[in-house]
Design a protein around this motif. Structure first.
Motif, mmCIF file in Angstrom:
data_model
loop_
_atom_site.group_PDB
_atom_site.id
_atom_site.type_symbol
_atom_site.label_atom_id
_atom_site.label_comp_id
_atom_site.label_asym_id
_atom_site.label_seq_id
_atom_site.Cartn_x
_atom_site.Cartn_y
_atom_site.Cartn_z
ATOM 1 N N ILE A 6 80.715 73.944 36.572
ATOM 2 C CA ILE A 6 81.096 72.588 36.964
ATOM 3 C C ILE A 6 81.066 72.460 38.487
ATOM 4 N N ALA A 7 81.609 73.440 39.198
ATOM 5 C CA ALA A 7 81.609 73.399 40.667
ATOM 6 C C ALA A 7 80.179 73.312 41.200
ATOM 7 N N ALA A 8 79.268 74.084 40.628
ATOM 8 C CA ALA A 8 77.862 74.034 41.045
ATOM 9 C C ALA A 8 77.248 72.675 40.713
ATOM 10 N N PHE A 9 77.576 72.149 39.537
ATOM 11 C CA PHE A 9 77.049 70.855 39.101
ATOM 12 C C PHE A 9 77.493 69.731 40.045
ATOM 13 N N VAL A 10 78.784 69.677 40.369
ATOM 14 C CA VAL A 10 79.270 68.590 41.227
ATOM 15 C C VAL A 10 78.691 68.718 42.639
ATOM 16 N N LYS A 11 78.504 69.940 43.109
ATOM 17 C CA LYS A 11 77.922 70.136 44.436
ATOM 18 C C LYS A 11 76.451 69.713 44.437
ATOM 19 N N THR A 12 75.688 70.191 43.472
ATOM 20 C CA THR A 12 74.260 69.882 43.388
ATOM 21 C C THR A 12 74.016 68.386 43.227
ATOM 22 N N ASN A 13 74.872 67.720 42.462
ATOM 23 C CA ASN A 13 74.675 66.299 42.164
ATOM 24 C C ASN A 13 75.515 65.372 43.042
ATOM 25 N N ASN A 14 76.162 65.936 44.058
ATOM 26 C CA ASN A 14 76.983 65.145 44.992
ATOM 27 C C ASN A 14 77.990 64.257 44.280
ATOM 28 N N VAL A 15 78.643 64.802 43.271
ATOM 29 C CA VAL A 15 79.680 64.081 42.537
ATOM 30 C C VAL A 15 80.995 64.305 43.286
ATOM 31 N N PRO A 16 81.642 63.228 43.746
ATOM 32 C CA PRO A 16 82.895 63.393 44.488
ATOM 33 C C PRO A 16 84.083 63.645 43.559
ATOM 34 N N ALA A 17 83.988 64.730 42.835
ATOM 35 C CA ALA A 17 85.008 65.043 41.832
ATOM 36 C C ALA A 17 86.151 65.836 42.440
ATOM 37 N N ILE A 18 87.316 65.653 41.858
ATOM 38 C CA ILE A 18 88.527 66.378 42.229
ATOM 39 C C ILE A 18 88.848 67.321 41.079
ATOM 40 N N LYS A 19 89.265 68.526 41.418
ATOM 41 C CA LYS A 19 89.659 69.478 40.373
ATOM 42 C C LYS A 19 91.153 69.325 40.134
ATOM 43 N N ASP A 20 91.507 68.963 38.910
ATOM 44 C CA ASP A 20 92.901 68.830 38.498
ATOM 45 C C ASP A 20 93.499 70.231 38.321
ATOM 46 N N ALA A 21 94.821 70.314 38.381
ATOM 47 C CA ALA A 21 95.506 71.600 38.187
ATOM 48 C C ALA A 21 95.160 72.225 36.835
ATOM 49 N N SER A 22 94.818 71.399 35.843
ATOM 50 C CA SER A 22 94.462 71.915 34.520
ATOM 51 C C SER A 22 93.106 72.613 34.523
ATOM 52 N N GLY A 23 92.251 72.280 35.509
ATOM 53 C CA GLY A 23 90.897 72.813 35.544
ATOM 54 C C GLY A 23 89.842 71.776 35.223
ATOM 55 N N ILE A 24 90.273 70.577 34.872
ATOM 56 C CA ILE A 24 89.347 69.477 34.606
ATOM 57 C C ILE A 24 88.950 68.855 35.933
ATOM 58 N N PHE A 25 87.680 68.514 36.068
ATOM 59 C CA PHE A 25 87.205 67.821 37.254
ATOM 60 C C PHE A 25 87.117 66.338 36.906
ATOM 61 N N TYR A 26 87.489 65.476 37.863
ATOM 62 C CA TYR A 26 87.444 64.046 37.582
ATOM 63 C C TYR A 26 87.091 63.250 38.822
ATOM 64 N N GLN A 27 86.548 62.063 38.568
ATOM 65 C CA GLN A 27 86.244 61.101 39.610
ATOM 66 C C GLN A 27 86.759 59.760 39.118
ATOM 67 N N ILE A 28 87.728 59.198 39.824
ATOM 68 C CA ILE A 28 88.209 57.865 39.461
ATOM 69 C C ILE A 28 87.247 56.862 40.097
ATOM 70 N N ILE A 29 86.507 56.168 39.263
ATOM 71 C CA ILE A 29 85.543 55.177 39.732
ATOM 72 C C ILE A 29 86.266 53.864 40.006
#
Length: 153
Positions: free
Chosen positions: A34-57
């Protein structure tokens, strides 16, 4: 690490217990993917304490408190990290009890309100784990959802 493993085993429901399965290596692999995916695709995602990545649009509006019994309606599209769409409400919101959706949704939906839109990139553990719900979603798949919350009851 022991607490993390304990949390993993405590969260799964209706899955046969396999005492030999350790979810930690898969969770680490998913997190790295997921970390590689968000970096490669320039997704401004935040990693939640649970381990889920999210972007509030869009945060939406309201002050709903979420319980497992909360009924939500959502327009959504689910993809694998390779971009393959495996599920979609196709513009017609679907209605669910929050407690009946995957854990990734249960954690993520609470970050927005009615009218809000969120992107959730969910490690397999908080999705379907080692189970394959259909031929289009292999076991241990990281899921990428875009969800618009159309109603909260």
């Amino acid at each position: 690490m022991i607490c993390l493993a304990g949390c993993f085993t405590a969260c799964k429901k209706n899955v046969p217990i396999d005492d030999s399965y350790d979810p930690t290596p898969q969770f680490k692999a998913d997190t790295a993917a997921i970390a590689a995916f968000v970096k490669t695709n320039n997704v401004p995602a935040i990693k939640d304490a649970s381990g889920i990545f999210y972007q509030i649009i869009s945060p939406g509006s309201g002050n709903a408190s979420y319980l497992t019994s909360t009924v939500i309606s959502a327009d959504y599209e689910g993809r694998l990290l390779n971009g393959t769409i495996f599920d979609s409400s196709k513009g017609t919101p679907a209605t669910f009890k929050l407690g009946n959706v995957i854990l990734g949704w249960q954690f993520g939906i609470q970050k927005i309100q009615k009218g809000g839109k969120i992107r959730l990139i969910i490690p397999s553990y908080y999705a379907y784990g080692t189970q394959s719900p259909s031929p289009s979603v292999p076991a241990n798949s990281v899921l990428d959802f875009t969800i618009t919350l159309t109603d909260v009851q």
